[in-house]
Structure formats: structure tokens, C-alpha cells
Design a protein around this motif. Structure first.
Motif, mmCIF file in Angstrom:
data_model
loop_
_atom_site.group_PDB
_atom_site.id
_atom_site.type_symbol
_atom_site.label_atom_id
_atom_site.label_comp_id
_atom_site.label_asym_id
_atom_site.label_seq_id
_atom_site.Cartn_x
_atom_site.Cartn_y
_atom_site.Cartn_z
ATOM 1 N N ASN A 2 0.827 -1.202 0.000
ATOM 2 C CA ASN A 2 0.000 0.000 0.000
ATOM 3 C C ASN A 2 0.866 1.258 0.000
ATOM 4 O O ASN A 2 2.079 1.199 0.180
ATOM 5 C CB ASN A 2 -0.979 -0.015 1.174
ATOM 6 C CG ASN A 2 -0.262 -0.055 2.513
ATOM 7 O OD1 ASN A 2 0.909 0.250 2.595
ATOM 8 N ND2 ASN A 2 -0.992 -0.440 3.548
ATOM 9 N N ARG A 3 0.228 2.386 -0.173
ATOM 10 C CA ARG A 3 0.957 3.652 -0.292
ATOM 11 C C ARG A 3 1.632 4.051 1.008
ATOM 12 O O ARG A 3 2.691 4.655 1.000
ATOM 13 C CB ARG A 3 0.012 4.755 -0.729
ATOM 14 C CG ARG A 3 -0.414 4.599 -2.156
ATOM 15 C CD ARG A 3 -1.253 5.771 -2.570
ATOM 16 N NE ARG A 3 -1.605 5.613 -3.971
ATOM 17 C CZ ARG A 3 -2.214 6.503 -4.681
ATOM 18 N NH1 ARG A 3 -2.564 7.642 -4.124
ATOM 19 N NH2 ARG A 3 -2.488 6.298 -5.933
ATOM 20 N N GLN A 4 1.027 3.714 2.127
ATOM 21 C CA GLN A 4 1.599 4.111 3.407
ATOM 22 C C GLN A 4 2.921 3.401 3.669
ATOM 23 O O GLN A 4 3.894 4.009 4.089
ATOM 24 C CB GLN A 4 0.607 3.828 4.530
ATOM 25 C CG GLN A 4 1.077 4.350 5.867
ATOM 26 C CD GLN A 4 0.049 4.118 6.960
ATOM 27 O OE1 GLN A 4 -0.943 3.438 6.747
ATOM 28 N NE2 GLN A 4 0.307 4.691 8.122
ATOM 29 N N SER A 5 2.999 2.121 3.370
ATOM 30 C CA SER A 5 4.248 1.399 3.596
ATOM 31 C C SER A 5 5.317 1.819 2.593
ATOM 32 O O SER A 5 6.502 1.818 2.901
ATOM 33 C CB SER A 5 4.018 -0.117 3.553
ATOM 34 O OG SER A 5 3.628 -0.520 2.259
ATOM 35 N N ALA A 6 4.905 2.209 1.379
ATOM 36 C CA ALA A 6 5.868 2.714 0.393
ATOM 37 C C ALA A 6 6.457 4.031 0.863
ATOM 38 O O ALA A 6 7.660 4.270 0.732
ATOM 39 C CB ALA A 6 5.195 2.874 -0.967
ATOM 40 N N ALA A 7 5.636 4.900 1.432
ATOM 41 C CA ALA A 7 6.126 6.181 1.930
ATOM 42 C C ALA A 7 7.074 5.972 3.103
ATOM 43 O O ALA A 7 8.109 6.645 3.206
ATOM 44 C CB ALA A 7 4.950 7.063 2.348
ATOM 45 N N VAL A 8 6.758 5.031 3.980
ATOM 46 C CA VAL A 8 7.644 4.727 5.098
ATOM 47 C C VAL A 8 8.963 4.169 4.575
ATOM 48 O O VAL A 8 10.043 4.519 5.048
ATOM 49 C CB VAL A 8 6.958 3.767 6.097
ATOM 50 C CG1 VAL A 8 7.953 3.253 7.122
ATOM 51 C CG2 VAL A 8 5.786 4.440 6.770
ATOM 52 N N GLY A 9 8.892 3.303 3.572
ATOM 53 C CA GLY A 9 10.109 2.730 2.986
ATOM 54 C C GLY A 9 10.993 3.785 2.365
ATOM 55 O O GLY A 9 12.221 3.775 2.537
ATOM 56 N N ILE A 10 10.392 4.748 1.645
ATOM 57 C CA ILE A 10 11.171 5.843 1.049
ATOM 58 C C ILE A 10 11.793 6.691 2.144
ATOM 59 O O ILE A 10 12.953 7.113 2.045
ATOM 60 C CB ILE A 10 10.280 6.684 0.115
ATOM 61 C CG1 ILE A 10 9.921 5.863 -1.127
ATOM 62 C CG2 ILE A 10 10.975 7.978 -0.281
ATOM 63 C CD1 ILE A 10 8.917 6.522 -2.032
ATOM 64 N N GLY A 11 11.064 6.940 3.212
ATOM 65 C CA GLY A 11 11.605 7.707 4.335
ATOM 66 C C GLY A 11 12.782 7.005 4.986
ATOM 67 O O GLY A 11 13.786 7.634 5.331
#
Length: 160
Positions: A2-11
Motif C-alpha cells: 500500500n501507499r503508506q508502507s511505500a512512503a515509510v520505505g522511502i523515508g
């Protein structure tokens, strides 16, 4: 994913890269080379704020001083601090620039401020050329003597 885990991964990747670059000395190098930008940025910001009509015209004096001083420090930082023996008169020139900007763009066209700005600029340039003369003057004198000697040897005398 999902988008939330992708954003956390990029962070997490970004934090890891920042830590890695910090340990490799990239930020220390950038800080050592570009630290005068911390003086240039407030000078430019004061200019922007004045021309955006957010601050009074008196702020042009520190804006001009900070901008010129940061450029002098950038030159010293990039080309070696030995160049300061030639560039030191330009610290007076920085004050002249600030006063001149205030005179030109300010609301009160005070003749005394203009006279002080021009006077400081002239003193600064005279001191700069005197510094060059005292440091490079012997070389210029030697070159002039060599040139005069070559001219005496090469010239053809006129026949009357």
C-alpha cells in the motif's frame, strides 16, 4: 504494497542515505566549502523582503553588507585565505554598497549618505590598489625597467 508502507520505505531509505553520506564526510565537505552561504542567504533574503515591500528601506544597508562580505569570504574560502591580504579593503566596500543601495532604493534621497558611500568606495579602492602596489609593485617596477631597456635596445635612432 500500500501507499503508506511505500512512503515509510522511502523515508527509511532517505534517512539511511543521509546517515551514510554524513559518515562519508560529504556534509562536512559541503559545510567547509560553502559555509559563507549562511551569510549570503540572509543578505539575499533581506533584498527579497525589501523589494517585496515587507521590510523598510533601512534593511538594505545590512543586506548589501552581508551580500558583499559573503562573496569576499567565498573567494577566501575557495581560493585560499592568503588572498585576504589583497581583499581586505573590500570589507569597507561592503559598507559602501549597503549605504549606496539605501540611497538609491530608499525613500529619502539623503546626499550625505551618498557622499559617505562614494567616499568609502573610493577609500576601499585606493587601499586595494595600494595593497597591490606594495605586494606586486616591485614586480611591476622590474617589468617596467625591462620594458624600457628593451625599448632602448630595439628602437632605431632617427637620422637627421
Amino acid at each position: 504494497m500500500n501507499r503508506q508502507s511505500a512512503a515509510v520505505g522511502i523515508g527509511v531509505v532517505a534517512v539511511g542515505l543521509i546517515i551514510l553520506l554524513g559518515k562519508l564526510g560529504v556534509f562536512a565537505f559541503i559545510g567547509a566549502v560553502f559555509w559563507p552561504l549562511f551569510i549570503l542567504i540572509p543578505g539575499l533574503l533581506l533584498h527579497v523582503l525589501y523589494f517585496g515591500r515587507m521590510v523598510p528601506s533601512i534593511t538594505l544597508i545590512p543586506a548589501g553588507i552581508l551580500t558583499v562580505v559573503s562573496i569576499i569570504l567565498l573567494i577566501g574560502n575557495w581560493f585560499g585565505w592568503g588572498s585576504m591580504k589583497y581583499l581586505w579593503p573590500f570589507f569597507l566596500f561592503a559598507i559602501a554598497v549597503g549605504l549606496y543601495e539605501y540611497h538609491v532604493f530608499g525613500y529619502s534621497r539623503n546626499k550625505q549618505i551618498w557622499s559617505i558611500a562614494i567616499g568609502l568606495a573610493v577609500i576601499s579602492l585606493v587601499l586595494f590598489f595600494m595593497t597591490l602596489l606594495w605586494t606586486w609593485g616591485i614586480y611591476l617596477f622590474a617589468a617596467a625597467l625591462i620594458g624600457f631597456g628593451v625599448w632602448l635596445v630595439v628602437r632605431r635612432p632617427r637620422s637627421w
